[in-house]
Design a protein around this motif. Sequence first.
Motif, short mmCIF file in Angstrom:
data_model
loop_
_atom_site.label_atom_id
_atom_site.label_comp_id
_atom_site.label_asym_id
_atom_site.label_seq_id
_atom_site.Cartn_x
_atom_site.Cartn_y
_atom_site.Cartn_z
N LEU A 123 -4.77 3.76 4.20
CA LEU A 123 -5.70 3.27 2.82
C LEU A 123 -5.45 1.20 3.53
O LEU A 123 -6.35 1.00 2.46
CB LEU A 123 -4.52 3.20 1.66
CG LEU A 123 -4.87 4.30 0.79
CD1 LEU A 123 -4.02 4.66 -0.02
CD2 LEU A 123 -6.10 5.29 0.88
N GLU A 124 -5.35 1.63 4.33
CA GLU A 124 -5.31 0.18 5.04
C GLU A 124 -6.29 -0.92 4.90
O GLU A 124 -6.23 -2.03 4.41
CB GLU A 124 -4.27 -0.11 6.40
CG GLU A 124 -4.52 -1.62 7.50
CD GLU A 124 -3.66 -2.62 6.59
OE1 GLU A 124 -3.93 -3.17 6.71
OE2 GLU A 124 -2.69 -2.27 6.28
N LYS A 156 0.63 -1.44 -0.17
CA LYS A 156 0.32 0.14 -0.33
C LYS A 156 0.35 0.97 -0.22
O LYS A 156 1.91 1.11 0.67
CB LYS A 156 -1.34 -0.27 1.48
CG LYS A 156 -0.07 -0.23 2.40
CD LYS A 156 -1.31 -0.61 3.69
CE LYS A 156 -0.18 -0.41 5.34
NZ LYS A 156 0.27 -1.39 5.88
N HIS A 177 -6.94 -0.79 0.80
CA HIS A 177 -5.89 -2.04 0.54
C HIS A 177 -6.22 -3.29 1.02
O HIS A 177 -6.22 -4.51 -0.13
CB HIS A 177 -4.85 -1.82 0.51
CG HIS A 177 -3.70 -2.61 0.77
ND1 HIS A 177 -3.19 -3.84 1.09
CD2 HIS A 177 -2.99 -1.91 -0.94
CE1 HIS A 177 -1.95 -3.76 0.39
NE2 HIS A 177 -2.10 -3.03 -0.28
#
Length: 253
Positions: free
Chosen positions: A21-22, A16, A25
């Motif tokens: 954006l975890e 990522k 993602h």
Amino acid sequence: MPTTTMSPMDNSWPAKPYGFLEGAHTQLRRIFHLWRCKKYRGQFTEEKKAVYEEKLEASEIFKDKKALYPSSVSQPFKGDYLEIQKNPKYQKLNSAMEEKVLLADLVNKINRANGKGSPRLFLLTKSNFVLADQKTGQVKASVPLPDLASVSVSTQSDGFFALKLKEGSASASKGDFLLSSEHLIEIITKLHRIGTTAADRDQINIDISDEFLVQFKQDKVCVKFIQGGPKNGNSAACKRKNNRLLEVSVPSP
């Protein structure tokens, strides 16, 4: 598009770009994997699906339970090893079969008196199994599958299996069958699968043990599997030890 392949077995996924954006993602990776699996399954014909379903069933029955199983994984289930529909030698036998032959193989029928094997043709349909003379194709036994109570095999790398018949059934008058085959995993998987899909009969029980009883006419005989030495060669050998015992020596791994 991520630089991954279309194989469902590919676990690679780009890193990522930012920590925040975890969540997105992870979801994108999951969605892409599910889509890839759907595309892969979409390539399967009905025939190919049936092949994989049989292999899955074989795994459920034998994985971590029988030493012979791992060597069978990469071997495709062929079904007709005799080419019974094409071979003129078996034309009469094939025409006598009332249903489609799902499996045709050469097996050894174990002689109850001395433990030696006699070659037999083994045919399986959705309704019965047939044993026939290898040379003439003459039917020696035809057993309706509802008369089959269970199948017994050892935990070891041999190809021996016992077809045990229901007490009181017409087929049981001559006793159970002790056979050996190079395609044991496929034969028993197909037998089990037929029982699983048939609405008019119980599922066939598979017993995996290094010691089990078979009924030979009026006598119950114990079939016992032992680890043998190098003198037995590369194949298992069966001997009648006494009136109540058949001993199968299996080469040590």
